[in-house]
Design a protein around this motif. Structure first.
Motif, PDB file in Angstrom:
ATOM      1  N   LEU A 158       0.537  -0.680  -0.070  1.00 27.35           N
ATOM      2  CA  LEU A 158       0.159   0.276   0.281  1.00 27.35           C
ATOM      3  C   LEU A 158       0.840   0.806   0.463  1.00 27.35           C
ATOM      4  N   GLN A 159       2.167   1.402   0.528  1.00 25.70           N
ATOM      5  CA  GLN A 159       2.613   2.198   0.727  1.00 25.70           C
ATOM      6  C   GLN A 159       3.446   2.254  -0.900  1.00 25.70           C
ATOM      7  N   ALA A 160       4.396   1.303  -0.993  1.00 28.89           N
ATOM      8  CA  ALA A 160       4.367   1.570  -2.102  1.00 28.89           C
ATOM      9  C   ALA A 160       3.441   2.185  -3.563  1.00 28.89           C
ATOM     10  N   VAL A 161       2.440   2.116  -3.308  1.00 29.60           N
ATOM     11  CA  VAL A 161       1.298   2.620  -4.187  1.00 29.60           C
ATOM     12  C   VAL A 161       1.028   4.173  -4.288  1.00 29.60           C
ATOM     13  N   TYR A 162       1.537   4.073  -2.941  1.00 28.80           N
ATOM     14  CA  TYR A 162       0.739   5.299  -2.631  1.00 28.80           C
ATOM     15  C   TYR A 162       2.091   5.984  -3.304  1.00 28.80           C
ATOM     16  N   GLU A 163       3.310   5.960  -3.048  1.00 21.23           N
ATOM     17  CA  GLU A 163       4.723   6.603  -3.156  1.00 21.23           C
ATOM     18  C   GLU A 163       4.783   7.117  -4.618  1.00 21.23           C
ATOM     19  N   SER A 164       4.057   5.968  -5.316  1.00 25.69           N
ATOM     20  CA  SER A 164       4.288   6.092  -6.870  1.00 25.69           C
ATOM     21  C   SER A 164       3.426   6.879  -7.291  1.00 25.69           C
ATOM     22  N   ASN A 165       1.995   6.342  -7.107  1.00 28.05           N
ATOM     23  CA  ASN A 165       0.637   7.681  -7.215  1.00 28.05           C
ATOM     24  C   ASN A 165       0.898   8.805  -6.751  1.00 28.05           C
ATOM     25  N   GLN A 166       1.449   9.288  -6.249  1.00 33.63           N
ATOM     26  CA  GLN A 166       2.053  10.853  -5.602  1.00 33.63           C
ATOM     27  C   GLN A 166       3.248  11.067  -6.814  1.00 33.63           C
ATOM     28  N   ILE A 167       4.212  10.221  -7.073  1.00 35.21           N
ATOM     29  CA  ILE A 167       5.192  10.905  -8.613  1.00 35.21           C
ATOM     30  C   ILE A 167       5.011  10.869  -9.856  1.00 35.21           C
ATOM     31  N   ILE A 168       3.516  10.454  -9.589  1.00 32.34           N
ATOM     32  CA  ILE A 168       3.230  10.022 -11.224  1.00 32.34           C
ATOM     33  C   ILE A 168       1.897  11.604 -11.568  1.00 32.34           C
ATOM     34  N   ALA A 169       1.346  11.154  -9.519  1.00 33.57           N
ATOM     35  CA  ALA A 169       0.738  12.798 -10.279  1.00 33.57           C
ATOM     36  C   ALA A 169       1.217  14.158  -9.990  1.00 33.57           C
ATOM     37  N   SER A 170       2.195  14.103  -9.542  1.00 32.69           N
ATOM     38  CA  SER A 170       3.039  15.579 -10.012  1.00 32.69           C
ATOM     39  C   SER A 170       3.275  15.747 -11.411  1.00 32.69           C
ATOM     40  N   GLU A 171       3.109  15.143 -12.513  1.00 33.75           N
ATOM     41  CA  GLU A 171       3.843  15.414 -13.322  1.00 33.75           C
ATOM     42  C   GLU A 171       2.654  15.578 -14.380  1.00 33.75           C
ATOM     43  N   ARG A 172       3.633  16.826 -14.869  1.00 38.20           N
ATOM     44  CA  ARG A 172       1.970  18.041 -16.365  1.00 38.20           C
ATOM     45  C   ARG A 172       2.384  17.482 -17.856  1.00 38.20           C
ATOM     46  N   ASP A 173       3.798  17.277 -17.521  1.00 40.32           N
ATOM     47  CA  ASP A 173       4.015  16.931 -19.402  1.00 40.32           C
ATOM     48  C   ASP A 173       4.113  15.877 -19.691  1.00 40.32           C
ATOM     49  N   LEU A 174       3.143  15.083 -20.545  1.00 35.22           N
ATOM     50  CA  LEU A 174       2.722  14.416 -20.999  1.00 35.22           C
ATOM     51  C   LEU A 174       3.788  13.126 -21.319  1.00 35.22           C
ATOM     52  N   LYS A 175       5.009  13.337 -21.853  1.00 35.95           N
ATOM     53  CA  LYS A 175       6.276  12.751 -22.925  1.00 35.95           C
ATOM     54  C   LYS A 175       7.026  12.389 -21.058  1.00 35.95           C
ATOM     55  N   LYS A 176       6.422  13.287 -20.404  1.00 35.41           N
ATOM     56  CA  LYS A 176       7.777  12.998 -18.550  1.00 35.41           C
ATOM     57  C   LYS A 176       6.752  12.215 -18.253  1.00 35.41           C
ATOM     58  N   LEU A 177       5.630  12.157 -18.280  1.00 36.71           N
ATOM     59  CA  LEU A 177       4.804  11.635 -17.302  1.00 36.71           C
ATOM     60  C   LEU A 177       4.411   9.658 -17.969  1.00 36.71           C
ATOM     61  N   PHE A 178       4.587   9.706 -19.269  1.00 33.58           N
ATOM     62  CA  PHE A 178       4.680   8.365 -19.348  1.00 33.58           C
ATOM     63  C   PHE A 178       6.074   7.758 -18.762  1.00 33.58           C
ATOM     64  N   GLU A 179       7.254   8.097 -19.019  1.00 30.88           N
ATOM     65  CA  GLU A 179       8.301   8.138 -18.782  1.00 30.88           C
ATOM     66  C   GLU A 179       8.227   7.864 -16.860  1.00 30.88           C
ATOM     67  N   ARG A 180       7.132   8.322 -16.661  1.00 29.29           N
ATOM     68  CA  ARG A 180       7.331   8.027 -14.904  1.00 29.29           C
ATOM     69  C   ARG A 180       6.315   7.417 -14.267  1.00 29.29           C
ATOM     70  N   VAL A 181       5.283   6.695 -15.069  1.00 27.26           N
ATOM     71  CA  VAL A 181       4.022   5.649 -15.342  1.00 27.26           C
ATOM     72  C   VAL A 181       5.264   4.244 -15.394  1.00 27.26           C
ATOM     73  N   MET A 182       5.565   4.388 -16.217  1.00 25.93           N
ATOM     74  CA  MET A 182       6.556   2.924 -16.275  1.00 25.93           C
ATOM     75  C   MET A 182       7.833   2.794 -15.929  1.00 25.93           C
ATOM     76  N   ALA A 183       8.124   4.103 -15.042  1.00 23.12           N
ATOM     77  CA  ALA A 183       9.301   3.592 -14.290  1.00 23.12           C
ATOM     78  C   ALA A 183       8.729   3.206 -13.006  1.00 23.12           C
ATOM     79  N   GLN A 184       8.096   3.914 -12.305  1.00 21.47           N
ATOM     80  CA  GLN A 184       6.832   3.384 -10.762  1.00 21.47           C
ATOM     81  C   GLN A 184       6.522   1.361 -11.650  1.00 21.47           C
ATOM     82  N   ILE A 185       5.807   1.295 -12.333  1.00 22.83           N
ATOM     83  CA  ILE A 185       5.744  -0.233 -12.930  1.00 22.83           C
ATOM     84  C   ILE A 185       6.453  -0.854 -12.560  1.00 22.83           C
ATOM     85  N   PHE A 186       8.267  -0.900 -13.214  1.00 18.25           N
ATOM     86  CA  PHE A 186       9.430  -1.613 -13.441  1.00 18.25           C
ATOM     87  C   PHE A 186       8.777  -1.342 -12.195  1.00 18.25           C
TER      88      PHE A 186
END
Length: 595
Positions: free
Chosen positions: A161-189
């Motif tokens: 739960l903590q890991a997902v919460y932290e990942s979601n915080q990181i994802i939610a902080s990004e506004r640039d679409l291309k950088k967002l893709f990178e952040r989403v995939m980085a957290q998944i990996f």
């Protein structure tokens, strides 16, 4: 086995290898297979196409041309080791060992007609694929696992739960679409044992699934997605897990499952307010049943916030485009009134950007420079037509009226928060380094760098562009005049940057006229910049202006070339007939001070 690719030799993507599969588009727009974000690159610059006789590169009517080595080409069959030049970027065409990806690497978005879109095929009977509503998976994620008997197991649940919460915080902080893709995939990996990951989104107009981002683990080969599970995820909103991809129907009869070696895969929908935006797909290589149900739960838990962030980033991108369109409308209001200096705004902006790049300005500062350049003369909207549109030199009284436009422009911009960074460009571009400028008579470093930079760009265009009472000056002469004005009229450092950019060939394409008798040309119907036409271009060809980036259609009638402006709003074309060959006179005159 060999795969064809482009190896990027210069720029931010230096060292990247982009596979060529079918076709590969290159351009400044994000909807290309390879996006090169530089104003010297046209929105759709060129395309590489694989044919039975070899790979061919075709120029798409780019403003600055496509080159193989030093030769400008319209269409060319590539050979091993050829150096492809697009704007300031260089790439080497080569065939290297390995298997090409069925979808190119995640350098940029690609247009629906040319990017490797997903073909959906029905799953074969007996495929070992399990699917369940993504909503149900999301709910089970928050349940206490059955049979929990120890504190260690509860701690493990808490860690998830903590890991997902932290990942979601990181994802939610990004506004640039291309950088967002990178952040989403980085957290998944980070959270699941994936070797490859792909984000696919629906095209806004066609609804077609488009590959937007691909991430591969070190040493991985091509990415081949299971088309059957992607279809189930997007159409039925299911979270899919397959434990043995060899049983899945993702491959044609002739494909090699040994070469792919995919043994586990997961796919979940990206859902926002009951709308499926796309899917996230991940797989593993060589590890049978690598994913567990808990991994699917983690992926679903990330997909919800990721979908919200993606939709927000898309809305923000549209908002930025609206801002850009508003700036263009404001600039056009001046261009339409002052027909003697048509195109001045666009040329000055491009000159300023080249100077700023040479000075090493950051990307954020370059975007600000572009915005400031477009609006630097916005204060002229307050100047009387009799003064603004006078074809000759101004009287002292008329010049006094013209001199108010920097302050008027600053006042116009001061109450619009997002335009505040443009104020120094509008307010100080007529100040002189020796303190004899206006409106404040500032001297040296008292003048903000934005004003010192615009002063050089503005004056260079005033000297080299055509006026009713004279032809534009030879750019070599104008450069020498700038050098003479170092330390008096201009900041020496800014002049040196302009001279360097000019000697490196970054200014020629922006000039209103170019003094080459042997080259055919037309003038852009929008900004009046002369556009050189490469050999082989004929009537009907469409291409963008390299300065204002408007799309133009080439016509030929009565021994004359015509530039037809393709209206963005389909309100009908505008025609500007011009001679087929344009030659400007090299007539020196005193240094021109812009109005």
């Amino acid at each position: 086995m060999k795969r064809e690719c482009l190896t990027v030799l210069t720029g931010p993507l230096q060292g990247a290898q982009i596979d060529i599969v079918g076709s590969l588009t290159i351009g400044r727009s994000p909807e290309n297979s390879l996006q090169l974000n530089d104003l010297q690159v046209s929105r759709r610059h060129c395309v590489l196409q694989q044919t039975p006789n070899g790979t061919v590169i075709k120029d798409l009517g780019s403003g600055n041309g496509t080159y193989i080595g030093e030769q400008r080409i319209l269409e060319y069959k590539l050979s091993e080791g050829d150096i492809v030049k697009v704007g300031p970027f260089q790439m080497r065409y080569q065939a290297v060992a390995g298997v090409a990806m069925t979808t190119p690497r995640p350098i940029a978005q690609r247009p629906p007609s040319e990017r490797g879109s997903v073909r959906f095929e029905p799953a074969e009977t007996g495929s070992r694929v399990e699917g369940v509503s993504a909503d149900n998976v999301f709910k089970t994620f928050f349940q206490v696992p059955a049979g929990v008997t120890s504190a260690d197991q509860l701690k493990e649940t808490q860690k998830r739960l903590q890991a997902v919460y932290e990942s979601n915080q990181i994802i939610a902080s990004e506004r640039d679409l291309k950088k967002l893709f990178e952040r989403v995939m980085a957290q998944i990996f980070k959270l699941v044992p994936a070797h490859n990951g792909v984000i696919l989104l629906k095209h806004e107009k066609t609804g077609e699934l488009i590959v937007e981002f691909v991430q591969q683990g070190e040493g991985q080969g091509e990415v081949a997605m299971s088309q059957s599970i992607v279809k189930r995820a997007i159409e039925q909103g299911e979270a899919i897990i397959t434990y043995n991809a060899a049983d899945d129907a993702r491959f044609d009869a002739g494909a090699s499952i040994i070469a792919q070696n995919i043994t586990s895969a997961m796919c979940v929908p990206l859902t926002h307010h009951n709308e499926r935006l796309g899917v996230i797909y991940v797989d593993t290589r060589g590890t049978r049943s690598a994913f567990a149900q808990t991994d699917l739960e983690l992926l679903v838990a990330l997909s919800g916030p990721a979908a919200i962030a993606i939709r927000n980033a898309q809305y923000l991108a549209k908002l930025h485009k609206s801002y850009s369109d508003t700036l263009i409308a404001l600039a056009n209001s001046i261009e339409l009134r002052d027909h003697y200096t048509v195109g001045h705004t666009w040329r000055v902006t491009n000159f300023a950007l080249e100077i700023a790049r040479t000075l090493g300005w950051s990307e954020d500062k370059l975007r600000e420079c572009e915005m400031g350049g477009v609006l630097h003369d916005i204060g002229k909207i307050s100047v009387d037509d009799a003064v603004l549109r006078k074809p000759g030199h101004l009287t002292d009284d008329e010049f006094a009226k013209m001199k108010v436009h920097p302050e008027k422009g600053a006042r116009l911009l001061q109450d619009i928060e997002f335009l505040a960074p443009c104020i120094p460009y509008a307010l100080y571009h007529h100040e002189r380094f020796d303190g004899r400028g206006y409106p404040f008579g500032l001297k040296g470093d008292e003048i903000p760098i934005e004003g010192r930079l615009l002063a050089v760009a503005d004056t260079f265009d005033a000297m080299t562009s055509n006026r009713p009472y004279r032809k534009g000056l030879d750019p070599n002469f104008a450069i020498s005049e700038l050098e003479k004005g170092k330390g008096t009229q201009f900041d020496p450092e800014v002049v040196d940057a302009m001279v360097k950019a000019y000697k490196e060939g970054k200014i020629d394409r922006l000039l209103q006229d170019y003094y080459k008798k042997e080259e055919k040309s037309i003038a852009c119907p929008f900004c009046s910049t002369y556009l050189r036409l490469p050999e082989g271009v004929d009537a009907g060809h469409e291409f963008p202006c390299g300065v204002c980036h408007r799309q133009i259609k080439l016509l030929y009638k009565n021994d004359m070339y015509y530039g037809e402006l393709i209206s963005r709003n389909d309100r009908g074309p505008m025609h500007t007939p011009l001679p087929g060959v344009a030659v400007a006179e090299n007539t020196p005159s005193p240094i021109e001070v812009p109005k």
